[in-house]
Design a protein around this motif. Sequence first.
Motif, mmCIF file in Angstrom:
data_model
loop_
_atom_site.group_PDB
_atom_site.id
_atom_site.type_symbol
_atom_site.label_atom_id
_atom_site.label_comp_id
_atom_site.label_asym_id
_atom_site.label_seq_id
_atom_site.Cartn_x
_atom_site.Cartn_y
_atom_site.Cartn_z
ATOM 1 N N VAL A 70 -2.036 -2.218 -12.621
ATOM 2 C CA VAL A 70 -0.715 -2.064 -12.026
ATOM 3 C C VAL A 70 -0.583 -3.076 -10.892
ATOM 4 N N ALA A 71 0.580 -3.739 -10.792
ATOM 5 C CA ALA A 71 0.734 -4.814 -9.805
ATOM 6 C C ALA A 71 2.105 -4.848 -9.151
ATOM 7 N N ASP A 72 2.758 -3.698 -8.987
ATOM 8 C CA ASP A 72 4.028 -3.687 -8.263
ATOM 9 C C ASP A 72 3.892 -2.810 -7.023
ATOM 10 N N ASN A 73 5.006 -2.475 -6.383
ATOM 11 C CA ASN A 73 4.944 -1.662 -5.168
ATOM 12 C C ASN A 73 4.276 -0.318 -5.385
ATOM 13 N N SER A 74 4.269 0.150 -6.622
ATOM 14 C CA SER A 74 3.709 1.475 -6.890
ATOM 15 C C SER A 74 2.216 1.540 -6.622
ATOM 16 N N VAL A 75 1.513 0.403 -6.603
ATOM 17 C CA VAL A 75 0.064 0.398 -6.417
ATOM 18 C C VAL A 75 -0.327 0.452 -4.939
ATOM 19 N N LEU A 76 0.619 0.275 -4.018
ATOM 20 C CA LEU A 76 0.297 0.311 -2.600
ATOM 21 C C LEU A 76 -0.301 1.672 -2.227
ATOM 22 N N PRO A 77 -1.463 1.678 -1.546
ATOM 23 C CA PRO A 77 -2.075 2.961 -1.175
ATOM 24 C C PRO A 77 -1.189 3.794 -0.256
ATOM 25 N N SER A 78 -0.407 3.110 0.577
ATOM 26 C CA SER A 78 0.531 3.790 1.464
ATOM 27 C C SER A 78 1.600 2.788 1.870
ATOM 28 N N LEU A 79 2.681 3.305 2.436
ATOM 29 C CA LEU A 79 3.782 2.454 2.872
ATOM 30 C C LEU A 79 3.955 2.619 4.370
ATOM 31 N N THR A 80 3.687 1.552 5.105
ATOM 32 C CA THR A 80 3.959 1.593 6.540
ATOM 33 C C THR A 80 5.441 1.313 6.764
ATOM 34 N N ALA A 81 5.830 1.050 8.005
ATOM 35 C CA ALA A 81 7.240 0.750 8.259
ATOM 36 C C ALA A 81 7.631 -0.624 7.737
ATOM 37 N N ALA A 82 6.637 -1.474 7.461
ATOM 38 C CA ALA A 82 6.911 -2.805 6.907
ATOM 39 C C ALA A 82 7.398 -2.685 5.474
ATOM 40 N N GLY A 83 8.262 -3.602 5.066
ATOM 41 C CA GLY A 83 8.681 -3.663 3.669
ATOM 42 C C GLY A 83 7.489 -3.945 2.772
ATOM 43 N N PRO A 84 7.555 -3.585 1.488
ATOM 44 C CA PRO A 84 6.387 -3.646 0.614
ATOM 45 C C PRO A 84 6.100 -4.993 -0.038
ATOM 46 N N VAL A 85 7.006 -5.971 0.017
ATOM 47 C CA VAL A 85 6.860 -7.158 -0.824
ATOM 48 C C VAL A 85 5.619 -7.985 -0.472
ATOM 49 N N LEU A 86 5.385 -8.248 0.806
ATOM 50 C CA LEU A 86 4.224 -9.060 1.186
ATOM 51 C C LEU A 86 2.931 -8.406 0.719
ATOM 52 N N SER A 87 2.804 -7.100 0.910
ATOM 53 C CA SER A 87 1.610 -6.385 0.452
ATOM 54 C C SER A 87 1.495 -6.430 -1.062
ATOM 55 N N ASN A 88 2.614 -6.270 -1.749
ATOM 56 C CA ASN A 88 2.634 -6.328 -3.205
ATOM 57 C C ASN A 88 2.117 -7.676 -3.701
ATOM 58 N N VAL A 89 2.606 -8.752 -3.103
ATOM 59 C CA VAL A 89 2.186 -10.092 -3.520
ATOM 60 C C VAL A 89 0.716 -10.320 -3.212
ATOM 61 N N ALA A 90 0.253 -9.881 -2.040
ATOM 62 C CA ALA A 90 -1.154 -10.047 -1.678
ATOM 63 C C ALA A 90 -2.064 -9.327 -2.673
ATOM 64 N N LEU A 91 -1.725 -8.092 -3.018
ATOM 65 C CA LEU A 91 -2.552 -7.322 -3.957
ATOM 66 C C LEU A 91 -2.458 -7.893 -5.366
ATOM 67 N N ALA A 92 -1.308 -8.455 -5.729
ATOM 68 C CA ALA A 92 -1.159 -9.054 -7.064
ATOM 69 C C ALA A 92 -2.024 -10.303 -7.203
ATOM 70 N N ILE A 93 -2.063 -11.134 -6.159
ATOM 71 C CA ILE A 93 -2.932 -12.319 -6.192
ATOM 72 C C ILE A 93 -4.388 -11.879 -6.303
ATOM 73 N N ARG A 94 -4.750 -10.860 -5.550
ATOM 74 C CA ARG A 94 -6.124 -10.331 -5.585
ATOM 75 C C ARG A 94 -6.453 -9.794 -6.985
ATOM 76 N N LEU A 95 -5.500 -9.117 -7.611
ATOM 77 C CA LEU A 95 -5.700 -8.605 -8.965
ATOM 78 C C LEU A 95 -5.940 -9.747 -9.951
#
Length: 481
Positions: free
Chosen positions: A447-472
Motif C-alpha cells: 500500500v502506498a497512499d495516505n492510508s498507509v500513514l501510521p498516524s496523521l499529525t496536524a501536517a497534511g499527508p502528501v509529503l509523508s505519503n511521498v516519502a514512504l512511497a519512495i522508501r517502498l
Amino acid sequence: MVVKYKNNWIPTKSLEEMSNANYDVLIVGTGPGGGATLQRLCELWKNQGAKKIGILEKGDKLFHSHSLNIPTQNVNTARDALLPDNSTVIGERLPQFSGARMVYALGGRSLFWNAATPRPIQSELNKWPIHRQELNVYYDMAERLLHVTRDYAKGSSMQNTLLKRLHAGGILEAKDMPVAFDMTPSRQGEVHSNPWFSSINALAAALFDRPYDLAVNAYVSRVMEENGRVSGVEVFSADKNAHIIRAKNVVVSASTLETPRILLNSGIQGPAIGHYLTGHVSIIGIGTISRRQFSDKLGNLCILKFETKESPYQIQILGPDQYFSYQQFEDKVHKDQLMVVYAAFGRVEPRAENRVYLTGEKDEFGVPLQQVQYSLSNKDRQTANQVAQGIRQSAAAMGVTLDESTLVLRPPGADMHEASTCRMGDDPATSSTNRHGQVHGIQGLYVADNSVLPSLTAAGPVLSNVALAIRLADHIVRQSG
C-alpha cells in the motif's frame, strides 16, 4: 463531422494489451503515492530493460499539470469552478464523512492540492515503526522530488511585516511556509513550466527515465493472490469488460477510502484493514487588514504556524485576496482592505471505530460500495476549539480584523487529508501493513497512499505519503534483486 483527437501527451496502453503482459510491479492509482513509487522504480531500473512496470488509473486524462499551472486559472477559478466541475462529492452518500471529495483522473487530487509540505511533528514520528534517521533520509528525498521551498514569498513586505508581528506576539512557531513549488528558472532550453507540483510531474520524470505501461479508465475491483502471494489484479474497462493483469508485486495507491475497499472486496483478512480512519478538524477563517500598513512592494502572504505539543494544529496564513497565486496576465488590483485567509487543521485521535467498511450496495461494476463510520471524540472537539482560538490569537498579533462568523468547523472529510485506513505497524491486530507497507500475510502486496500513514499529525499527508512511497520502491528493488 466531429473530430476526436488522441490526447496523447502521455502514452497509454489498453487493458487488453496489459493483460498479455506479466509485470514486475503493477501500481494501482496515480496520485502522489503511486506517482512517487513509479518515479523511483523507473529511476532505479533506468538501465534494466527486462523489468516491466505498469500503472492503472481509474479515471481519464484530465490536465497535464496542476490546475494552478494552467494559464487561464488562478486560485479563485481553480477552487470555485475547476475543482467542482472535475471532482466527485462522495460525501453525499457518506453521512458521517459528508465533506469527502474525490478526483478520479490521472494525477488525482494532486491536480488541486494547495502544496503545503511541512514535515510532521518529530514527537509523533518517533512513534512510527521506522527509525528517525531513515525517515529523515526519505523526507529529504521527497522534498527534492516535490521541489519544496520556503522562498515562495521571499521579498514580500506583507510576509516580512506579519511574520515579525506574529513573533512579537509570542507565536514563535510561525515561519515561511514550505510549499511544493519549483522556483528554478527556465533557461538554456531547460523548461520549468509546471512550478506547482502534481503527480503528473512524477509520471513525467519516470517516463524520461524508462518506459512504463499506463492504462486510464481502468477500474480495479480486487487483488488476486495465490498461497499467500499476490498474483495480479482484476480490472474493468469502461465498457465493463473484466481483465486479469498479472504481476509479481502489486502496489495499491487508490486513496484512503478506495484502497481498503479494494482489499476488503478481495477477501484479504486483516482485523485493521479499513480501521483508524483519521482526518483533521478544519476551520477556514477570513479577516482583513489595511493596505496602508505595507510598502508598495506588497508581495504575497505564505506563512505557516507549525504544530507543537501544546498546540496540536497548524494554520496556513495566505493572501492577499486572490493573489496568493495568480497568472502573469492578471491586473493586480488591491482594495484598501486586504483579505487574509487562515486555513487551520487540527489533529484527530486515531480510533479503531472510525473506519471504512463494505455495504450490500454495489456500483455499476458489481463491486460493493464502501461506507464510513466516523465521529469526533471529546478530545477532538477540544482541539477544534484550540484551532479557533489559535486563529484568533494569530489574527490579533497580526493586526488583522477577523470575521468571527467564518470560524465554523468544516464537515468531516472536507479537508481532503484523510489517512491511516491501511496503516503500517508491527502488530497485525492494529495495523494493515508491515513497516515496509506490505499487507500482513500477503507477499508482494503493498500500500502506498495516505492510508498507509501510521498516524496523521496536524501536517497534511502528501509529503509523508511521498516519502514512504519512495522508501517502498527502494524496498521492492532490493527484494527483486
